[in-house]
Write a protein that holds these residues in place. Sequence first.
Motif, mmCIF file in Angstrom:
data_model
loop_
_atom_site.group_PDB
_atom_site.id
_atom_site.type_symbol
_atom_site.label_atom_id
_atom_site.label_comp_id
_atom_site.label_asym_id
_atom_site.label_seq_id
_atom_site.Cartn_x
_atom_site.Cartn_y
_atom_site.Cartn_z
ATOM 1 N N GLU A 206 0.294 -11.097 13.841
ATOM 2 C CA GLU A 206 0.521 -9.776 14.661
ATOM 3 C C GLU A 206 0.135 -8.824 13.576
ATOM 4 O OE1 GLU A 206 4.683 -10.374 15.029
ATOM 5 O OE2 GLU A 206 5.258 -9.419 13.353
ATOM 6 N N LEU A 207 -0.221 -9.184 12.522
ATOM 7 C CA LEU A 207 -0.975 -7.755 11.587
ATOM 8 C C LEU A 207 -2.270 -8.344 11.304
ATOM 9 C CD1 LEU A 207 1.805 -6.947 8.999
ATOM 10 C CD2 LEU A 207 1.040 -5.556 11.062
ATOM 11 N N ASN B 109 -0.540 -0.447 5.794
ATOM 12 C CA ASN B 109 0.165 0.358 4.819
ATOM 13 C C ASN B 109 1.043 -0.518 3.984
ATOM 14 O OD1 ASN B 109 3.012 -0.397 5.595
ATOM 15 N ND2 ASN B 109 2.665 0.991 7.524
ATOM 16 N N ARG B 110 1.645 0.212 2.818
ATOM 17 C CA ARG B 110 2.002 -0.345 1.909
ATOM 18 C C ARG B 110 3.078 -1.664 2.346
ATOM 19 N NH1 ARG B 110 3.697 2.908 -3.226
ATOM 20 N NH2 ARG B 110 5.949 2.087 -2.655
ATOM 21 N N ASN B 111 4.003 -1.204 3.284
ATOM 22 C CA ASN B 111 4.845 -2.271 3.834
ATOM 23 C C ASN B 111 4.149 -3.514 4.472
ATOM 24 O OD1 ASN B 111 6.994 -0.841 2.849
ATOM 25 N ND2 ASN B 111 7.869 -0.132 4.548
ATOM 26 N N GLN B 112 3.158 -3.147 5.439
ATOM 27 C CA GLN B 112 2.456 -4.032 6.195
ATOM 28 C C GLN B 112 1.836 -5.141 5.183
ATOM 29 O OE1 GLN B 112 0.121 -1.439 8.276
ATOM 30 N NE2 GLN B 112 1.364 -1.552 10.100
ATOM 31 N N PRO C 145 8.253 -14.473 6.441
ATOM 32 C CA PRO C 145 8.859 -13.726 7.244
ATOM 33 C C PRO C 145 9.010 -14.194 8.752
ATOM 34 C CG PRO C 145 7.069 -12.544 5.923
ATOM 35 C CD PRO C 145 6.841 -13.929 5.725
ATOM 36 N N ILE D 26 -1.257 4.984 1.062
ATOM 37 C CA ILE D 26 -0.015 4.491 1.302
ATOM 38 C C ILE D 26 0.385 4.286 2.678
ATOM 39 C CG2 ILE D 26 2.484 4.952 0.890
ATOM 40 C CD1 ILE D 26 0.947 4.755 -1.899
ATOM 41 N N ALA D 27 0.272 5.228 3.520
ATOM 42 C CA ALA D 27 0.871 4.905 4.805
ATOM 43 C C ALA D 27 -0.140 4.294 5.885
ATOM 44 C CB ALA D 27 0.819 6.271 5.537
ATOM 45 N N GLY D 28 -1.479 3.700 5.255
ATOM 46 C CA GLY D 28 -2.367 3.025 5.951
ATOM 47 C C GLY D 28 -3.150 3.922 6.732
ATOM 48 N N LYS E 243 3.189 -6.322 2.727
ATOM 49 C CA LYS E 243 4.412 -7.353 2.753
ATOM 50 C C LYS E 243 4.668 -8.014 3.832
ATOM 51 C CE LYS E 243 8.936 -7.070 0.263
ATOM 52 N NZ LYS E 243 10.107 -6.607 -0.077
ATOM 53 N N GLY E 244 4.014 -7.561 4.856
ATOM 54 C CA GLY E 244 4.452 -8.274 6.078
ATOM 55 C C GLY E 244 3.821 -9.639 6.055
#
Lengths: 415, 363
Positions: free
Chosen positions: B341-342, B181-184, B278, B156-158, B186-187
């Motif tokens: 950037e990711l 991670n799960r938020n990234q 984004p 989950i946290a990469g 979505k990045g």
Amino acid sequence: MRKPVTACMLTVSTMLAAVAVSGPAIAADIAVRPGPNAAEELAEALIGAQKGDTIWLGFGRYELTDGLSLYVDDVSVRGMGPDSSILSFKEQQGSGEGLLVTSNRVILDGFAVEDARGDGIKSKGSDQITFTNLRVEWTNGPDEKNGAYGVYPVSSKNVLIDNVTVRGASDAGIYVGQSDGIVVRNSLAEYNVAGIEIENSFHADVYKNVARHNTGGILVFDLPNLPQQGGRDIRVFDNEVTENDTANFAPKGNTVAMVPKGMGIMVMANRNVHVFGNRLDKNDTAHVLIAAYPEDYKDDNYMFVPRGVYVHDNTYGEGGGAPDGEVGETISKYSGIPVPDIVWDGVTRIPEWLSWTAPENRIYISEEAGTTFVNLKMLSQLILPWSTTPDTDISAYKGSLPEPAPVELPQDKTS
Amino acid sequence: MRLAGMAGIGAFVAAFLVAATQAAGADYPAILAEKPPRLLSAYGFFEGIKAGSGISKPAQGVVEYDLATPLFSDFAVKIRHVHVPEGKPAKYTVSEALDFPVGAALVKTFAFPADFRHPQENVRLIETRVLLHQADGWKAMAYVWNEEQSDAELKIAGKRLDLSFVDTKGEEVSFSYAVPNRNQCKGCHAISGEIAPIGPKARNLNRDFDHGADQAGNMGAGPRNQLQWWAANGLLAGLPDEGVEKAVDWLDEKAPLDARARAWLDVNCAHCHRAEGPASNSGLFLTWGENSEVARGVLKRPVAAGRGAGDNQFDIVPGRPEQSILITRVASTEPGVMMPELGRALTDERAVEMLRQWILTLR
């Protein structure tokens, strides 16, 4: 990750429990402490948070190698204070910012973000985003390798920035871009290129801040070719804008790279900007500059000249004695040194230059006797260089504009 | 069920058979589970996940696919699979990713050979990312493969992994590979704030691919156009007979440079750099269909590039790659400067060179 509250946080969480009864969901307190797994725990806490939760950052330093992000609505991230809970990004290897928030009704309070490789704390597309009691700092002082923005809400609505300190940003310490409904107050911006910048934004109140030792103190800019432009209805009042004496250290490609050292308050383009009650002192290029966007651009929807600017009841100490850079040179070539307290470049649109400017679009100045002023008449200088002299008659700009209503934010009803 | 020799009977039979075989047990309940399974194997997308074999054999109803121009991810070899539920084909869309039904999954596995001069040998699976279409939207998850290569575990946290490989020139490359991670996730995978697939757009799928010995019994069919194959096999509905856009393989030196650059920018940048993405606030829109030159970066000044701008004034200066911020950012590996950037720690020098050549041709 949804742990029970730990003992040392009981008092705070009890206080919080009283307020956090907004929905049927049971708000949880999630505590994170520094330690070898803190980075992962914190990332997981932010990812796994649910509406109404508060993530508590315990005392100490958190060494982070990747950017953090929060995408959940109605979450608070609270530390033990801006010098007590410190998120350090010195070893950051990825992401464009330290902490990114894209959700609504988020409160960030009581912690520090240090040495982010890109921006410090960014919110994108958030409604009701609150930044309070924070510190964002590049600890090595001014350096062009520092991140661009410290506190950076963009494309957001209802932005509250209160009691925030930002140091060392290579663009703007506090930067609000393309947003609507903004309050920036009680904050300190120092050793940045721009202290506080409001750009392409609507309805902003910037008050009771201290902007000192930046290159420029407070900037109100509007730029072309952006999804939101036509910045308007902005009040800049009761701020201390003093000793902005840091050499410009922005990378040359940035818009703020043109800001001369010793700029107090600068209004570029925008509509209906009110600057009053500020104390300006020891800004060695100029205390107040009102200017058109100076670059070429291709954008039919962009208004490059400021429309309706009212400057009144500010206090001016010494300044203008050492105009800096290209802008300082251009100003002082016509104005002489010291540069007057208030400078208008005098650029208008050609039809207006040929005829007149409607009253609501004019520049008005109403200051105590002895305040100095110059209209550089840059457009006339260009068109009729031999017969143009700058206008220093401040009384010719007397008048006023109706002041925009105070900005009211839904998350800020108590004040 | 082998149908070698029946190839002449045509797509009708093939389509019928794929439906029949999928009905015979190709059901992936984990796709819709509220809590994602801890192990990748629990989805059942691959038969015989076991040491050495990796994911070579997709399960019934799981189809491998390929893109004309993929996102650069530190040279990772990517193996893509799709599952759509039986009887619910994805709907054709002109410019966005195909409209996949609830219950669909996109499964992308990232792998590195030990030595890129021998890309088939000593391939190590690193992670498998899944995009699951649930009733309330897409969910993104990353699973990291274990040392034994027998299964992958949810992160989950990469995670950061120290990786190394030998590149095509024989040089050793070591770097820190970031599992998002799960938020990234979505990045990049976000349109108007909602998670969305990026890769499987019609234009990017519009190329030949050897579907090999799939469960439809389509053995020996050889390379066939993916969209047509998908349509014939119940994965895609509404494919027009003509007028489907086609992105080029950006590495194809026979393709026009402008088409290569546009395809590369579309895949590597436009998921963020679009009005709904984004990076909308930048005003730099690198989408395939963007018509405004300024929005595409030509003589456009940056707004929030920070030190990413360096000493340059414009995103793209026609004829002047060395003055174009776009090149600086694509070439950099420094957080705060590099773009995207990711998703990468290394520079794809071939892409930088291609983009330089492209900017040189601009007037």
